[in-house]
Design a protein around this motif. Structure first.
Motif, PDB file in Angstrom:
ATOM      1  N   PHE A  56     -13.811   8.319 -24.311  1.00 24.08           N
ATOM      2  CA  PHE A  56     -13.479   8.210 -22.562  1.00 24.08           C
ATOM      3  C   PHE A  56     -13.173   9.548 -22.338  1.00 24.08           C
ATOM      4  N   ARG A  58     -10.178  11.060 -22.707  1.00 30.09           N
ATOM      5  CA  ARG A  58      -8.777  10.902 -22.387  1.00 30.09           C
ATOM      6  C   ARG A  58      -8.025  12.096 -22.746  1.00 30.09           C
ATOM      7  N   GLN A 244      -6.392   6.324 -16.106  1.00 33.36           N
ATOM      8  CA  GLN A 244      -7.861   6.882 -15.833  1.00 33.36           C
ATOM      9  C   GLN A 244      -7.629   8.211 -15.710  1.00 33.36           C
TER      10      GLN A 244
END
Ligand SMILES: Cc1cc2nc3c(=O)[nH]c(=O)nc-3n(C[C@H](O)[C@H](O)[C@H](O)COP(=O)(O)O)c2cc1C
Length: 323
Positions: A56, A58, A244
């Protein structure tokens, strides 16, 4: 106060050279800098993404956050008054920040000392000396995280550290048991890489073990063992309230402010972030920090048992666009 000046290429070159000293996952250096009137845009370079390790983005985003803070710290010491806007564009999610250099200002001694730490900070993977951290350093590290809106939570006591060591070891086994993960790491530990990626431990057979296509676990003799966790003068987790891209960027900014604050005092960090990179393990760490906050990076701090040289970076011209 002098009026705002449009920075010249030489100034930008110097600031970007400093920014690229930021730490990044596997040393992929996932950033691009684009000049604009009054400052620089900082973009994430998804060509350097790690789809197996970090599906993702991150940690990719955390890495760019670290570069943004480094740019600000360098700019302040060079006599600018930087102001940063994060995620400034709805249409371009890869534009993570705009750093305006602002007006000329006299840097404080503190600004200069923090910037000097940019080239003193290294990731230390070996043991630390057993000495306690300098007085007042832990509150300074916590404050450095808070300045960026992130909580640095110490893990204290033998029981909690033993639990953490077990979670880290489990995460190591999961990663090294995944042939795709091993081969992705091998691409960034390639013996022929020079300006990015990570150096192979000298004389190690790690690369051969990483590149084997045999499914299942391979021995990871270089994994941080339990004693590295239990004997570190400080182990702490950087945590955010949300999970997020906005908080990831903030976590990266806090990470670098914490690391520079430590390096300035002669203290370096090593990562136990495997336990944030593997979902099951991350849940275990979340529990260890109280169950509410999201762990983003796990760090051990101390004075290295031996000095370590700076790792390489890509030349500035590879990451600073011309306009
Ligand atoms: C988000 C992030 C995650 C990282 N995870 C690890 C890790 O799990 N293990 C490790 O040894 N180093 C880890 N590192 C450190 C990088 O490998 C290191 O920053 C890079 O190789 C450059 O070396 P330097 O920090 O000495 O300049 C991480 C760095 C970042 C920014």
């Amino acid at each position: 106060v002098a009026t705002a000046t449009v920075p010249d290429r030489g100034t930008l070159h110097e600031l970007v050279a400093a920014a690229t000293r930021a730490p990044s996952v596997h040393n992929v250096q996932p950033w691009r800098f684009r000049p604009r009137p009054g400052g620089l845009e900082v973009h994430i370079d998804r060509m350097r993404a790690l789809p197996v390790h970090d599906p993702f983005d991150r940690e990719l985003t955390i890495s760019v956050g670290a570069a943004v803070t480094t740019l600000e710290v360098a700019a302040r010491a060079a006599g600018w008054g930087p102001r940063t806007r994060v995620h400034p564009s709805e249409h371009d999610p890869d534009l993570l920040a705009v750093v305006e250099l602002g007006e000329r200002a006299v840097p404080s001694d503190d600004d200069i000392a923090l910037a000097a730490a940019i080239t003193q900070r290294v990731t230390h993977r070996g043991a630390f000396r057993p000495d306690a951290l300098p007085d007042g350093l832990l509150p300074a590290l916590v404050a450095a995280g808070e300045d960026e809106g992130v909580a640095l939570v110490p893990i204290e006591g033998e029981a909690a550290l033993t639990d953490l060591a077990a979670v880290v070891a489990g995460a190591d086994r999961t990663q090294f048991g995944d042939v795709r993960w091993r081969r992705e790491l091998a691409m960034w530990m390639h013996p022929e890489r020079t300006v990015d990626g990570m150096p192979l431990p000298p004389g190690s057979s790690l690369w051969t073990r990483l590149t084997t296509t045999t499914p299942g676990e391979v021995v990871h003799a270089d994994a941080p063992d339990r004693s590295l966790v239990l004997t570190a003068p400080l182990v702490a987790v950087l945590t955010t309230t949300e999970d997020q891209r906005g908080p990831w960027l903030t976590a990266g900014r806090a990470l670098q402010r914490v690391l520079l604050t430590a390096a300035r005092a002669g203290v370096q960090a090593g990562y136990l972030s495997q336990a944030c990179q593997v979902e099951d393990a991350r849940r275990g760490v979340r529990y260890l920090v109280g169950g509410e906050r999201h762990p983003q990076s796990i760090l051990r701090f101390g004075v290295p048992d031996r000095p370590r040289r700076l790792t390489d970076r890509r030349p500035v011209d590879h990451v600073l666009d011309t306009v």
